[in-house]
Structure formats: C-alpha cells, structure tokens
Motif scaffolding. Structure first.
Motif, PDB file in Angstrom:
ATOM      1  N   GLY A  53       0.787  -1.221   0.000  1.00  0.00           N
ATOM      2  CA  GLY A  53       0.000   0.000   0.000  1.00  0.00           C
ATOM      3  C   GLY A  53       0.820   1.273   0.000  1.00  0.00           C
ATOM      4  O   GLY A  53       2.045   1.258   0.208  1.00  0.00           O
ATOM      5  N   CYS A 212      -0.478  -4.080   7.801  1.00  0.00           N
ATOM      6  CA  CYS A 212      -1.534  -3.382   7.060  1.00  0.00           C
ATOM      7  C   CYS A 212      -1.093  -3.086   5.624  1.00  0.00           C
ATOM      8  O   CYS A 212      -1.870  -3.239   4.677  1.00  0.00           O
ATOM      9  N   CYS A 246      -3.021  -1.787   2.476  1.00  0.00           N
ATOM     10  CA  CYS A 246      -3.788  -0.593   2.819  1.00  0.00           C
ATOM     11  C   CYS A 246      -3.048   0.683   2.410  1.00  0.00           C
ATOM     12  O   CYS A 246      -1.820   0.696   2.319  1.00  0.00           O
ATOM     13  N   ASP A 247      -3.803   1.728   2.156  1.00  0.00           N
ATOM     14  CA  ASP A 247      -3.242   3.069   2.005  1.00  0.00           C
ATOM     15  C   ASP A 247      -3.238   3.715   3.381  1.00  0.00           C
ATOM     16  O   ASP A 247      -4.294   3.850   4.011  1.00  0.00           O
ATOM     17  N   PHE A 467      -6.391   4.252   7.878  1.00  0.00           N
ATOM     18  CA  PHE A 467      -5.952   3.508   6.691  1.00  0.00           C
ATOM     19  C   PHE A 467      -7.176   3.098   5.881  1.00  0.00           C
ATOM     20  O   PHE A 467      -8.285   2.982   6.411  1.00  0.00           O
ATOM     21  N   TYR A 468      -6.964   2.911   4.599  1.00  0.00           N
ATOM     22  CA  TYR A 468      -8.040   2.612   3.655  1.00  0.00           C
ATOM     23  C   TYR A 468      -7.695   1.329   2.912  1.00  0.00           C
ATOM     24  O   TYR A 468      -6.613   1.218   2.326  1.00  0.00           O
ATOM     25  N   GLN A 469      -8.595   0.349   2.966  1.00  0.00           N
ATOM     26  CA  GLN A 469      -8.338  -0.920   2.271  1.00  0.00           C
ATOM     27  C   GLN A 469      -9.647  -1.580   1.873  1.00  0.00           C
ATOM     28  O   GLN A 469     -10.612  -1.595   2.653  1.00  0.00           O
ATOM     29  N   LYS A 473     -12.593   2.567   5.051  1.00  0.00           N
ATOM     30  CA  LYS A 473     -11.646   3.428   5.760  1.00  0.00           C
ATOM     31  C   LYS A 473     -11.750   3.160   7.258  1.00  0.00           C
ATOM     32  O   LYS A 473     -12.854   3.151   7.818  1.00  0.00           O
TER      33      LYS A 473
END
Length: 595
Positions: A53, A212, A246-247, A467-469, A473
């Motif tokens: 990510g 993550c 994840c971002d 984090f966004y995945q 979010k």
C-alpha cells in the motif's frame, strides 16, 4: 406362403442385428467421448500480483508507493542469428531502452553465444507499460514464425522466443530523504506464492504498519480459454480479485516537514551538531505534523552508516538537563510541598553539593518559587527536591509517563530509565531535580510538555490517523489514548510560568510578536567513561506556540553541537525553536494575535 414367412423372419432378424450394431456403436462412442483422454487442456489460469500500500501525507502527497517491475528474457536457441539485429532493434523500440542499455545487451549477448548459453535476460527493470508493449511484440513475432523451433534436452521440439514475466515489486519514495528516518524503509524478500521479489518493512512507519501495508490478496482468474488463448468469463470461471495493501494516511504535512528540514540544515551548517531533532505536535489531538532530523537518508539508496537509519526521536535516550525541572516542580505543587508565592533560599548562587560547588547563572540570595523555574535555578530545584521523598519524586515523574514508552506509532521505541527510589541517595536526588540520573527520549518529553498546553490531559502522540483498504476506511484515533493526569489549575499554573520564562527568563530568544510562547531550556553534559564530558553536550528547548485558535507543542534537541559556546541551549536549541515558530506562521498554521 411358407416362403413368404421365411423372408419376413429374415428381414426382422436383419433389422434386429443392425439395430443392435448401431446401439453398440453409440454406446462405445459415448464411452470414448466421456472417458479421460490425452487431449490439450482447455483451461487457463491468469494471475495479477497485489502491491504494497501507499503512505500518504495530510496534504495529500503519496510519499511511498509500489510498482511492478518486469523481466524480459529470450531463449537464444529460438533466435535466428540472421534476424538478430532486427530483433534487437524491435526490442529497443518496444522496451524504451537507451542506447547505453542496448550496448550492454549486445556485449552480454556476445559472451552468451560464446558460452553456448540459451536463457538470456535482456532486461529486468521494465515498467508495466513497456512490459505490455513487449508482450504484444512477442505474440506478433510468434504468429509470424519469427522464432525457430529447436530440440530441447528431452529431444522434444519446441519454440520459446521472447518471454515477459513479473520480476519484483519496486518501492518508490517520492520525497527522497524528506520524512526520514520517520517513514523508514523496506527490504526485498522472495515470495514463494508469486515467485517474485516483494517488500517487507524494516524501520519507521513501514515497519510499524507492515501488516496493514502488505498485499492482502493476489488476483486469480481461472476458466476455459478461447482459440486466442483468452479466458472465457462465464458462470463456471473462478475469479479472485486483487486486494492491495492498505493506504496509510498520516498526520505529517509534507510542505511543513520540508521547510523545517531546510531550516534545520541551515542552522546545523553553523552549529555543526551530530544531529538536530524537531517535533511539532497539535496539542489537543496529539497529531505529529512534523518530526524532522538532520540525519536523513534516501530509503532507496541507503548509505553505509547504519546509525543514520535509526529514529533518534524514539530510539535515543539521554539525560535531559533543566527541561525536566517543570515536572519535579509540578510534583511538589501537587503534593502541597510548595507554594508559588513563597521564597526559596538560593544561597547567593553558590551551593556545596558533595565535593562539587553548584553555581546558578542568575545568582540571588533567594527567589520566589516561580523564579526558580523562570531563571532555571539548580540550587532552588535542589531545595524543592529535598521536600519530596524518593518515592514521591520518582512517582511524580512516572505520572508524566517517564520510564515507559510514549506509545507513538514507531517501532523500537525506548522506555528510558528512572532511578530506583529505594536506592536513591540524597546527592542523586539533588542532581535528579535538574535533569541528571535519569534518561528520557525526545518523544517522551514532547508528550509530557504537551500536558501543560492541553489542560492537564496526556495524549499519546500519533503519526497516522487512518488507513483505507478494500473500500473501507478505518479510523486509528481510538488506538491513541487520552488521560487527565493533572488538574486544569496546575496545568495552567505551569503554563503561565513557562510563558514567563520566555518573557523574562532563559527563553527570551523564543519570543514572537502576537504568538503565545512558553517553554524551558535544558543543557546537559553527556556521560562518558569515568564521568561527564567537558566538551560534549545535549541542548534542548521544549515548549508551545499558540494563537487565538491553534495550539502546538514543539520540541528541539541539538545533539553535541561543536561550535564554540553553542552547547548552551539558549545559543542553539532556542533559535531553532524560533525558526520553527516563524515557519508555522509562514505556512498559515499560526496567525499572530492582533493587539
């Protein structure tokens, strides 16, 4: 009549025999068609590898990302030497290779032909765009019969030609050395499932959030293939979609960070310190907006000095000097062992402690309790410490989380060291009152000073906020705790004393018109074998800068400055603090209050 009957029977028998024959033929055909046979496989599997990510700043810059890198290789047995020049020219066009890269390929080809090698790597640093171009080229050349057939080691005839395969996941750091060592770095490892090189976090945010950031699920498509080799997507095909790592969204502000790093470098060109560390924390949330160091590196091209890779803000524990005084002072106030309006005997600035004589820079027969902090009187602090038991003075420091990790989202954080109260001698308690005999980290101090600027609430510092995945979010704020550890009255009292310290005491150089500034300087000799160095010091300033709407806690640590007299915090850490306040105004984080 009898003859007619015989003819009829013969016809029926013949019809029965023929029907039986066709029935047998049908059954045998059905068995043959439905039985397992050695026919070409009509199924095909297709994979796409998920990536690590991204790491993203609060001002929306991607500072760490991954991309797929491909390898191109050719089986030299399938190449007609008469067509070699044409092949290399096509490869140059489709791969985007430079003239220098093509020269290297040609030199390596000559050696490969001499050694009768056949698996030849043309390039293993192709991006996805040029890899797709080369895949199309390979198909066209194969269809046109460009590659020749050959007998392999098993004497089977085959044609291989040009093949393009996924080679590795490349980690890119857009901002180069900015945000290091906080962002950290990764190292490559061979992933058995995807048969390629991937990345795993080693330091900094890359390490702390590694689970993550790691790819979650590779894409897999399985089904029957058409005449062109493409998978037919229908109810019988199998699909697993790709889910990248994840971002990670951080509180760090890239522009603010870069500006502070530039100021640090300019200041250190004069101070010539081993390191300067600066942290800016939003007081009411604990969000770290900037955590900068003069010891930076490019994560993609790390040097040989491994110590540079450490995040000193959490991994370096040191004796603090006078910046510890407000916490001892607060403990005495909280236990009603001290009153702000009382006078403390400061012995005209000279005090015998064991075989040493302690001297104050601001010499006076006595000072008010507030003045002891404002003018940073070591002698006054010794008198205050005498009123506290060993247990009280150490427990008072523990309330501010000294001796334990701050909880910031960075790996390898040190706890520091506090003395054992049952073994603390009187002389050790005296020097503890002005910052010797204990060890803390930069981050512990930043979080502790934040209590005075946050209404007595201790809040865990945080670098990331979410984090966004996979379309979801996740807020990380619940991971970082808050606790009221000091009364609002006591926090306000110390805050006012720290403001007075910058207005008329040791912190005057931090004053900035229209901004509420408070803080405390600290200068401490560095321990060495046989005692304390007379030439090596740590200088620091911890405090806050507020306007009508915003409040920030700021810390500065200057490690071993070598410019003459710069070891005094007022000559090194304090001007750096002032630089940071000016930058916060310049970047619109602070707005001076109008008279």
């Amino acid at each position: 009549m009898q003859e007619a009957n015989k003819t009829r029977v013969s016809k029926v028998a013949f019809a029965f025999i023929m029907a039986s024959f066709f029935m047998l033929l049908f059954l045998s055909s059905t068995f043959f068609l439905t039985s397992k046979r050695n026919i070409p496989n009509t199924e095909k599997d297709q994979y796409d590898t998920a990536l690590r990510g991204n790491i993203i700043t609060s001002d929306h810059f991607i500072i760490a990302s991954s991309k797929q890198i491909y390898r191109a290789e050719v089986d030299l047995r399938s190449l007609d030497k008469g067509k070699l020049e044409l092949f290399l020219k096509l490869f140059e066009i489709y791969s985007g290779s430079s003239k220098a890269q093509m020269q290297d390929i040609k030199k390596r080809l000559e050696l490969a032909f001499k050694k009768n090698a056949y698996n030849f790597i043309l390039s293993q640093n192709l991006d996805s765009k040029h890899a797709s171009y080369l895949k199309e080229l390979s198909k066209k050349l194969y269809v046109q019969g460009f590659f020749k057939a050959f007998a392999n080691n098993n004497n089977k005839v085959e044609t291989r030609g040009l093949s393009i395969s996924l080679h590795k996941e490349d980690r890119n750091y857009m901002s180069k050395d900015t945000l290091t060592p906080v962002i950290g770095y990764t190292r490559a490892f061979f992933d058995e499932e995807s048969k390629m090189l991937k990345n795993i976090g080693v330091k900094g945010l890359e390490k702390y959030y590694d689970e993550c950031l790691l790819p979650f699920q590779n894409e897999k498509v399985q089904g029957l293939k058409d005449i062109g080799g493409n998978i037919i997507l229908d109810l019988n095909s199998v699909q697993k979609r790709k889910i990248n790592g994840c971002d990670l969204y951080t509180n760090l502000h890239l522009k603010l960070q870069k500006t502070i790093e530039k100021a640090i470098d300019q200041r250190n060109a004069d101070l010539n310190a081993s390191e300067i560390i600066v942290g800016v924390m939003q007081s009411n949330t604990g969000k770290i907006l900037a955590l900068a160091s003069s010891r930076r590196y490019d994560p993609s091209n790390r040097g040989k000095d491994l110590s540079v890779l450490n995040a000193s803000a959490v991994e370096y524990a040191y004796e603090t000097g006078s910046v510890i005084k407000p916490f001892i002072f607060t403990t005495a106030l909280r236990l009603n062992k001290l009153q702000l309006n009382e006078q403390i005997n400061t012995h005209n600035g000279y005090y015998k402690l064991g075989r040493f004589t302690i001297q104050d820079d601001h010499k006076a027969k006595s000072m008010s309790a507030e003045e002891v902090l404002v003018y940073s009187s070591n002698i006054g602090m010794i008198q205050i410490a005498k009123r506290l038991s060993n247990f009280e003075i150490v427990s008072g420091l523990k309330i501010f989380r000294f001796g334990e990790k701050s909880g910031i989202d960075l790996p390898y954080e040190q706890k520091g060291e506090l003395p054992n109260p049952s073994r603390l001698r009187d002389i050790e308690k005296s020097v503890l009152s002005y910052g010797y005999g204990l060890k803390t980290t930069f981050m512990q101090l930043l979080a502790a000073y934040n209590v005075f600027n946050n209404d007595g609430v201790y809040i865990t510092p945080s670098l990331a906020n979410a984090f966004y995945q996979n379309g979801k979010k996740v807020d990380l704020s619940a991971e970082f705790g808050k606790e009221k550890i000091l009364s609002s009255t006591a926090a306000k009292q110390i805050q006012n004393i720290l403001i007075a310290t910058t207005e008329k005491g040791t912190g005057r150089k931090a004053l900035t018109e229209g901004i509420i500034i408070g803080g405390k300087t600290g200068t401490a000799r560095i321990a060495q074998k046989g005692g304390y160095s007379t030439t090596r010091y740590n200088a620091s300033f911890f405090g806050f800068a507020n306007d009508a709407k915003n409040a920030y806690t700021i810390g500065v640590l200057v490690r071993t400055p070598t410019k003459p007299y710069s070891y005094y915090a007022a000559q090194s850490a304090l001007p750096m603090f002032k630089d940071v306040v000016d930058i916060l105004i310049q970047e619109d984080f602070l707005e001076p209050i109008k008279p």
